[in-house]
Design a protein around this motif. Sequence first.
Motif, PDB file in Angstrom:
ATOM      1  N   UNK A   1       0.849  -1.185   0.000  1.00  0.00           N
ATOM      2  CA  UNK A   1       0.000   0.000   0.000  1.00  0.00           C
ATOM      3  C   UNK A   1       0.889   1.241   0.000  1.00  0.00           C
ATOM      4  N   UNK A   2       0.998   1.895  -1.142  1.00  0.00           N
ATOM      5  CA  UNK A   2       1.822   3.088  -1.253  1.00  0.00           C
ATOM      6  C   UNK A   2       1.030   4.365  -1.029  1.00  0.00           C
ATOM      7  N   UNK A   3      -0.300   4.279  -1.066  1.00  0.00           N
ATOM      8  CA  UNK A   3      -1.124   5.452  -0.826  1.00  0.00           C
ATOM      9  C   UNK A   3      -1.234   5.758   0.667  1.00  0.00           C
TER      10      UNK A   3
ATOM     11  N   UNK B   1       6.586  -1.082   4.201  1.00  0.00           N
ATOM     12  CA  UNK B   1       5.853  -0.258   3.235  1.00  0.00           C
ATOM     13  C   UNK B   1       6.470   1.125   3.122  1.00  0.00           C
ATOM     14  N   UNK B   2       6.843   1.712   4.261  1.00  0.00           N
ATOM     15  CA  UNK B   2       7.389   3.061   4.238  1.00  0.00           C
ATOM     16  C   UNK B   2       8.791   3.097   3.629  1.00  0.00           C
ATOM     17  N   UNK B   3       9.558   2.021   3.799  1.00  0.00           N
ATOM     18  CA  UNK B   3      10.858   1.956   3.135  1.00  0.00           C
ATOM     19  C   UNK B   3      10.660   1.911   1.624  1.00  0.00           C
ATOM     20  N   UNK B   4       9.664   1.170   1.167  1.00  0.00           N
ATOM     21  CA  UNK B   4       9.361   1.158  -0.268  1.00  0.00           C
ATOM     22  C   UNK B   4       8.974   2.555  -0.740  1.00  0.00           C
ATOM     23  N   UNK B   5       8.184   3.258   0.056  1.00  0.00           N
ATOM     24  CA  UNK B   5       7.754   4.614  -0.302  1.00  0.00           C
ATOM     25  C   UNK B   5       8.962   5.543  -0.427  1.00  0.00           C
TER      26      UNK B   5
END
Length: 285
Positions: free
Chosen positions: A36-38, A45-49
């Motif tokens: 979930x990038x939104x 997830x935040x590392x991916x963002x």
Amino acid sequence: MKFILSKLFWGILRHFLSDKNYAKFRYWLELDTSLDLKNPESFTEKIQYIKLYQRTDLRKLVADRIQVRNYVANRIGKDHLIPLLGTYETIARNDWIGLPDKFVLKANHGCGMLEIVRDKSIYDFNHIREKTEEWKNTDYYRVGREWVYKELPRKIIAEELLLDEEEEIPEDFKFFCFDGHVKVIQIDFNRFGDQKRNLYDRDFNLLDARLLYPRYEKPVSKQENLDRAIEIAETLSQNFNFIRVDLYLMKQQIYFGELTNYPGNGFKPFEPESMNIKMGELLTL
């Protein structure tokens, strides 16, 4: 079905995906959940963002093992840098002959490209030359889509080999820093053997959590210079909403290891999941 998709992804599909779709597909394969990038919540997830959307010159600079040395020297002093023995476009035989009996070879443009030389006399130069050229021919950005490694000049560096009083590779201390504050400390034991890993809070209380490797079961005392190491980590992390600062706590000195933008490339979650969420809560995007 997932097995087939995994083979397809690692075989050919990943080469045709955008960075965003690569992250989404691999995240689902490895963590068995959607990315979930939104509204990212967990640490992974935040590392991916951050990897996809916080593309700053500073993050790229500190990913380069050569350029980061100036960054570190300007903030905490060059005495904390592992002595540099040489940088090479290509290692020539005379370069090899000029190196000491013990040292470490690394590539500056990625992770995992490392050779610990404890006794140079047992090494074949042609083998080392072949290995280091293979490193130079590796586009580490294409390996895991960590954009900070894209188009970095590729060089080989030689550093002094750090050994503890027992002539062993010292433990690796990794400080998870959020907005300039250490929140979690990771210690890796026996990194080149039967690796174990402990997680602590900044007060050195052992956490009931793990990250990829099992817990080290022997008693661990707080190092005398740990508080100083925390100060150093916080100084180096001041310009980041998140960065992991890796240090070596030797008896007489604290040495800088590296600054890690994306631990585990954002695909290795803390366990249990509640810890992954808690770490995510610490990271302000």
